[in-house]
Design a protein around this motif. Structure first.
Motif, PDB file in Angstrom:
ATOM      1  N   MET A  46       0.852  -1.177   0.000  1.00  0.00           N
ATOM      2  CA  MET A  46       0.000   0.000   0.000  1.00  0.00           C
ATOM      3  C   MET A  46       0.891   1.232   0.000  1.00  0.00           C
ATOM      4  N   LEU A  47       0.784   2.041  -1.045  1.00  0.00           N
ATOM      5  CA  LEU A  47       1.550   3.280  -1.141  1.00  0.00           C
ATOM      6  C   LEU A  47       0.635   4.418  -0.732  1.00  0.00           C
ATOM      7  N   SER A  48       0.922   4.996   0.420  1.00  0.00           N
ATOM      8  CA  SER A  48       0.056   6.046   0.956  1.00  0.00           C
ATOM      9  C   SER A  48       0.881   7.271   1.323  1.00  0.00           C
ATOM     10  N   PRO A  49       0.457   8.447   0.790  1.00  0.00           N
ATOM     11  CA  PRO A  49      -0.672   8.676  -0.104  1.00  0.00           C
ATOM     12  C   PRO A  49      -0.371   8.202  -1.527  1.00  0.00           C
ATOM     13  N   VAL A  50      -1.362   8.314  -2.400  1.00  0.00           N
ATOM     14  CA  VAL A  50      -1.159   7.942  -3.803  1.00  0.00           C
ATOM     15  C   VAL A  50      -0.034   8.787  -4.389  1.00  0.00           C
ATOM     16  N   PRO A  51       0.978   8.149  -5.015  1.00  0.00           N
ATOM     17  CA  PRO A  51       2.078   8.923  -5.602  1.00  0.00           C
ATOM     18  C   PRO A  51       1.572   9.958  -6.603  1.00  0.00           C
ATOM     19  N   VAL A  52       2.073  11.158  -6.502  1.00  0.00           N
ATOM     20  CA  VAL A  52       1.683  12.230  -7.416  1.00  0.00           C
ATOM     21  C   VAL A  52       2.380  12.027  -8.757  1.00  0.00           C
ATOM     22  N   HIS A  53       1.620  12.141  -9.841  1.00  0.00           N
ATOM     23  CA  HIS A  53       2.175  11.884 -11.173  1.00  0.00           C
ATOM     24  C   HIS A  53       3.388  12.761 -11.481  1.00  0.00           C
ATOM     25  N   SER A  54       3.293  14.033 -11.117  1.00  0.00           N
ATOM     26  CA  SER A  54       4.401  14.938 -11.431  1.00  0.00           C
ATOM     27  C   SER A  54       5.662  14.556 -10.661  1.00  0.00           C
ATOM     28  N   GLU A  55       5.498  14.026  -9.452  1.00  0.00           N
ATOM     29  CA  GLU A  55       6.662  13.632  -8.663  1.00  0.00           C
ATOM     30  C   GLU A  55       7.306  12.376  -9.230  1.00  0.00           C
ATOM     31  N   ILE A  56       6.483  11.419  -9.666  1.00  0.00           N
ATOM     32  CA  ILE A  56       7.034  10.226 -10.315  1.00  0.00           C
ATOM     33  C   ILE A  56       7.759  10.626 -11.592  1.00  0.00           C
ATOM     34  N   ALA A  57       7.141  11.512 -12.364  1.00  0.00           N
ATOM     35  CA  ALA A  57       7.754  11.970 -13.615  1.00  0.00           C
ATOM     36  C   ALA A  57       9.115  12.601 -13.356  1.00  0.00           C
ATOM     37  N   SER A  58       9.202  13.384 -12.284  1.00  0.00           N
ATOM     38  CA  SER A  58      10.464  14.035 -11.946  1.00  0.00           C
ATOM     39  C   SER A  58      11.516  13.011 -11.547  1.00  0.00           C
ATOM     40  N   ARG A  59      11.105  11.978 -10.831  1.00  0.00           N
ATOM     41  CA  ARG A  59      12.072  10.980 -10.358  1.00  0.00           C
ATOM     42  C   ARG A  59      12.620  10.129 -11.495  1.00  0.00           C
ATOM     43  N   VAL A  60      11.807   9.860 -12.523  1.00  0.00           N
ATOM     44  CA  VAL A  60      12.256   8.960 -13.592  1.00  0.00           C
ATOM     45  C   VAL A  60      12.521   9.688 -14.900  1.00  0.00           C
ATOM     46  N   SER A  61      12.514  11.017 -14.850  1.00  0.00           N
ATOM     47  CA  SER A  61      12.854  11.839 -16.011  1.00  0.00           C
ATOM     48  C   SER A  61      11.939  11.570 -17.206  1.00  0.00           C
ATOM     49  N   THR A  62      10.636  11.785 -16.984  1.00  0.00           N
ATOM     50  CA  THR A  62       9.677  11.677 -18.068  1.00  0.00           C
ATOM     51  C   THR A  62       8.564  12.690 -17.835  1.00  0.00           C
ATOM     52  N   SER A  63       7.478  12.577 -18.593  1.00  0.00           N
ATOM     53  CA  SER A  63       6.388  13.549 -18.476  1.00  0.00           C
ATOM     54  C   SER A  63       5.255  13.004 -17.607  1.00  0.00           C
ATOM     55  N   ARG A  64       4.427  13.921 -17.098  1.00  0.00           N
ATOM     56  CA  ARG A  64       3.256  13.512 -16.319  1.00  0.00           C
ATOM     57  C   ARG A  64       2.295  12.703 -17.185  1.00  0.00           C
ATOM     58  N   GLU A  65       2.215  13.058 -18.471  1.00  0.00           N
ATOM     59  CA  GLU A  65       1.311  12.336 -19.369  1.00  0.00           C
ATOM     60  C   GLU A  65       1.739  10.870 -19.500  1.00  0.00           C
ATOM     61  N   THR A  66       3.051  10.646 -19.563  1.00  0.00           N
ATOM     62  CA  THR A  66       3.549   9.269 -19.647  1.00  0.00           C
ATOM     63  C   THR A  66       3.209   8.500 -18.384  1.00  0.00           C
ATOM     64  N   VAL A  67       3.395   9.148 -17.241  1.00  0.00           N
ATOM     65  CA  VAL A  67       3.069   8.500 -15.969  1.00  0.00           C
ATOM     66  C   VAL A  67       1.582   8.138 -15.920  1.00  0.00           C
ATOM     67  N   ALA A  68       0.718   9.070 -16.305  1.00  0.00           N
ATOM     68  CA  ALA A  68      -0.724   8.821 -16.283  1.00  0.00           C
ATOM     69  C   ALA A  68      -1.078   7.649 -17.198  1.00  0.00           C
ATOM     70  N   ARG A  69      -0.465   7.603 -18.382  1.00  0.00           N
ATOM     71  CA  ARG A  69      -0.747   6.526 -19.330  1.00  0.00           C
ATOM     72  C   ARG A  69      -0.313   5.176 -18.768  1.00  0.00           C
ATOM     73  N   VAL A  70       0.870   5.112 -18.165  1.00  0.00           N
ATOM     74  CA  VAL A  70       1.371   3.853 -17.614  1.00  0.00           C
ATOM     75  C   VAL A  70       0.529   3.415 -16.413  1.00  0.00           C
ATOM     76  N   MET A  71       0.163   4.363 -15.570  1.00  0.00           N
ATOM     77  CA  MET A  71      -0.663   4.021 -14.409  1.00  0.00           C
ATOM     78  C   MET A  71      -2.016   3.461 -14.860  1.00  0.00           C
ATOM     79  N   GLY A  72      -2.545   4.018 -15.933  1.00  0.00           N
ATOM     80  CA  GLY A  72      -3.790   3.503 -16.479  1.00  0.00           C
ATOM     81  C   GLY A  72      -3.645   2.077 -16.966  1.00  0.00           C
ATOM     82  N   THR A  73      -2.536   1.791 -17.636  1.00  0.00           N
ATOM     83  CA  THR A  73      -2.264   0.432 -18.121  1.00  0.00           C
ATOM     84  C   THR A  73      -2.146  -0.544 -16.960  1.00  0.00           C
ATOM     85  N   LEU A  74      -1.437  -0.135 -15.914  1.00  0.00           N
ATOM     86  CA  LEU A  74      -1.270  -1.009 -14.751  1.00  0.00           C
ATOM     87  C   LEU A  74      -2.617  -1.278 -14.077  1.00  0.00           C
TER      88      LEU A  74
END
Length: 226
Positions: free
Chosen positions: A168-196
């Protein structure tokens, strides 16, 4: 007042030794969003995190913010410049209101020399930094943006894994923060999270982001790479 014993590198010290360290520090509180360490500055103080959370960031040539790590209570930042005297290699920001103990480079050296357990803890922390940096380099060099997002969720899940294999990851990871950590865009994070989510590998619930089977997520990443 928060005791120094919460700081990881001081964990092996008794009360007498902690009192000695206390004589060598200054305490300060930073409000959320405040800059604690400026990149490329000549300051060399070490900051022991007593409460709150800080984010270590750097910036690409295009100005994109890249999150290197977030460190909570018990961690420390700034030790590299205190050791080698070189300018700061990253920026440190307060994520929340953060209490710190500030140690000058001269006093940091005294503490390390006077207390061998602290010296060993600092060495272990530096080893952890090297390992973390190496993993990031490998990820950026070998994984595509989608895979880096999955790898980041997997890393977070492995830290929080329960006996039944879920996380359980609490709170829900913020897309922009994940994007910053892995050097990509928020849109990419949102798309991957949707796939998962569609594959049943993650689910948003009231408590946070639920990963029902961390091993399945790891297998999904392995299959994506190959």
């Amino acid at each position: 007042m928060v005791e120094l014993s919460v700081v990881g590198i001081l964990a092996g010290l008794d009360q007498v030794a902690l009192a000695d360290v206390e004589r060598h520090i200054n305490r300060k509180t930073f409000s959320a969003g405040a800059q604690i360490i400026e990149p490329e500055s000549d300051s060399s103080d070490v900051y022991l995190i007593l409460s709150g959370k800080v984010r270590i960031v750097n910036y690409s040539l295009s100005g994109r913010e890249i999150t290197l790590e977030e460190i909570g209570a018990g961690g420390c930042v700034g030790q590299l410049s205190a050791i080698d005297g070189e300018p700061r290699s990253a920026c440190v920001l307060a994520v929340t209101n953060t209490d710190v103990a500030i140690v000058s480079p001269a006093n940091f050296e005294k503490i390390v020399k006077n207390h061998p357990s602290v010296a060993w803890s600092v060495i272990r922390e530096l080893a952890r930094i090297v390992r973390t940096s190496t993993r990031r380099i490998v990820d950026v060099s070998t994984l595509g943006a989608n895979e880096r997002v999955v790898a980041e969720i997997l890393r977070c899940s492995q830290i929080e894994i329960a006996e039944d294999g879920s996380a359980m990851l609490s709170p829900v990871p913020v897309h922009s923060e994940i994007a910053s950590r892995v050097s990509t865009s928020r849109e990419t994070v949102a798309r991957v999270m949707g796939t998962l989510a569609r594959n049943g590998l993650i689910a948003k619930v009231e408590l946070g982001l639920y990963v029902p089977n961390v091993q399945r997520l790891e297998e999904f990443l392995s299959e994506s790479i190959h």
